[in-house]
Design an enzyme around this catalytic site. Structure first.
Site, short mmCIF file in Angstrom:
data_model
loop_
_atom_site.label_atom_id
_atom_site.label_comp_id
_atom_site.label_asym_id
_atom_site.label_seq_id
_atom_site.Cartn_x
_atom_site.Cartn_y
_atom_site.Cartn_z
N TYR A 119 -23.37 -3.03 -34.88
CA TYR A 119 -24.35 -2.58 -34.21
C TYR A 119 -23.98 -2.45 -32.82
O TYR A 119 -23.13 -3.42 -32.24
CB TYR A 119 -25.81 -3.48 -34.44
CG TYR A 119 -27.06 -3.18 -33.51
CD1 TYR A 119 -27.79 -1.99 -33.97
CD2 TYR A 119 -27.01 -3.41 -32.12
CE1 TYR A 119 -28.83 -1.58 -33.22
CE2 TYR A 119 -28.17 -3.12 -31.40
CZ TYR A 119 -29.08 -2.32 -32.01
OH TYR A 119 -30.14 -1.83 -31.22
N GLU A 207 -28.53 4.01 -29.07
CA GLU A 207 -28.52 3.15 -30.07
C GLU A 207 -27.32 3.82 -31.17
O GLU A 207 -27.76 4.75 -31.66
CB GLU A 207 -29.68 2.81 -30.86
CG GLU A 207 -29.64 1.60 -31.82
CD GLU A 207 -31.16 1.22 -32.29
OE1 GLU A 207 -31.51 2.33 -32.71
OE2 GLU A 207 -31.40 0.05 -32.31
#
Ligand code: ADP
Ligand code: MG
Length: 404
Positions: A119, A207
């Protein structure tokens, strides 16, 4: 402003970031043609909507056992079958709400042989006044869940924008991702590229979930690739980026909010019953609070801004009334630069124009307030005047409950 995954990836690629190759498609034919241009034999067909959680999402029109909005295809025929099932249908994910979103675009991409998912995100951190890179070895899944149950697996690296990105920031990111050797170097380089992209494009959020490490093969070493990304931009900086503004997809936005933006009104739809029309964001928030204090909920946030013309006020009334939940309207305007009589004239003209059918309470304060109140009083309309904010909130709640 948000953009689609494929657009965000194309932008990142310009900064050297590694992405899985892909081609957007608006029709089944385009999806087939896209797959034929990719090397295969593994493809991924991805619904392009401005919401995450597509992989685990469900299509309303298909059965509960049907696949979601991110599908692995093993042939061009399968790409075709998936495109037929997905295009035009409604995808419901944890981020779309129950109504879901119609899928009008697909992204046909190269299937990547994944070794590990990470991530990586970047945002403007108001608390530290810096930009933050947030990374975790736990990619692909729900990052909120990771933050909740294993917060130690999330690392935040903050960067002072005046100082800029320094090599130690890259090393901190690579270390947090527990990468060694060549992949560690790749992570450092990637962090720098993403920082540059973020600053240059005036992003407010970026993101990447997942960032993956591909499996090494005889012909290719393992590499870090962006498989999914979401990007949003600072609206106040968009004038500097006409190329990015051109990527806006209005079909993904709330129609009332688009209409409001045409008149330069800051409008956000909420779930309550009392429509609010206020000038100034702070006053609008206070108005919403005091409605709640009196036991009801605001139907919207609406800031008409400093120069509230008749045209703007009329547009604002129309937008508020288009919401079927609205049972009453509270107008709370402080005439500082604007004179109250001008505002009152605008309110009367607008109320007549839209054939106002719900109770209307108006609180005016400021320059020429007496004249303004006189105009409202003589209008022949059932406008309830209020003396102050507390009085206004009590009155609109009472008026709505009287009708109900
Ligand atoms: P969403 O987050 O909206 O569900 P993603 O693009 O993250 O959509 O896809 C969900 C999962 O599908 C990813 O975590 C990844 O495991 C897999 N996936 C996505 N794109 C690819 C790809 N190009 N190759 C292989 N797997 C993929
Ligand atoms: Mg994802």
């Amino acid at each position: 402003m948000n953009i689609h995954e494929y657009q965000a990836k194309e932008l990142l690629a310009k900064y050297g970031v590694g992405i899985s190759a892909g081609i957007p498609a608006l029709t089944v034919e385009e999806a087939v043609a896209a797959a034929k241009q990719l090397p295969g034999p593994l493809y991924v067909v991805k619904a392009q909507i401005h919401a995450g959680g597509r992989g685990k999402g469900k299509f309303k029109e298909l059965g509960p056992d049907a696949k979601g909005g991110v599908r692995l295809a093993k042939s061009v025929e399968e790409v075709e079958a998936f495109a037929k099932e997905m295009l035009g249908n409604t995808l419901v994910t944890i981020q779309t709400g129950d109504a879901g979103k119609q899928v009008n675009r697909l992204y046909v991409t190269d299937g990547v042989d994944i070794d590990k998912e990470y991530y990586f995100s970047m945002l403007v951190d108001r608390k530290t006044g810096r930009v933050a890179m947030i990374v975790s070895t736990e990619g692909g899944m729900d990052i909120e869940e990771v933050a909740h149950s294993t917060p130690e697996k999330i690392t935040t690296v903050t960067i002072d924008p005046a100082e800029g990105f320094k090599p130690h920031h890259g090393r901190a990111v690579a270390f947090a991702l527990k990468l060694t050797g060549d992949l560690n170097k790749q992570a450092q380089k990637l962090s720098k590229q993403i920082y540059e992209a973020f600053i240059a494009m005036d992003c407010d959020m970026l993101e990447i979930n997942p960032l993956v490490e591909s499996k090494a093969s005889d012909s290719k070493p393992a590499e870090l690739l962006v498989l999914d990304t979401k990007m949003s931009f600072d609206s106040n900086a968009l004038f500097r980026h006409p190329d990015i503004f051109a990527l806006r997809d209005e079909t993904e936005e709330d129609p009332a909010e688009i209409e409001a933006s045409k008149y330069d009104l800051a409008y956000i739809k909420l779930d309550g019953d009392i429509g609010c029309m206020v000038n100034g964001a702070g006053l609008a928030m206070a108005t919403m609070d005091i409605i709640k204090l009196n036991g009801m909920f605001p139907a919207n946030f609406l800031d008409v801004g400093g120069g509230a013309t008749t045209e703007k006020v009329t547009a604002a009334f129309k937008i508020i009334l288009a919401d079927p939940n609205v049972k009453g309207i509270l107008v709370n305007i402080f005439g500082g630069i604007m004179r109250c009589d001008v505002i009152a004239e605008g309110i009367v003209a607008a109320a007549k124009d839209v054939n106002l059918s719900v109770p209307l309470v108006v609180r005016l304060e400021g320059t020429n307030v007496e004249k303004g109140k006189e105009i409202l009083g003589n209008s022949g309309l059932a406008i309830v005047p209020a003396n102050d904010l507390g009085d206004a909130a009590k009155k609109i709640v009472a008026e709505v409950q009287k009708v109900a």
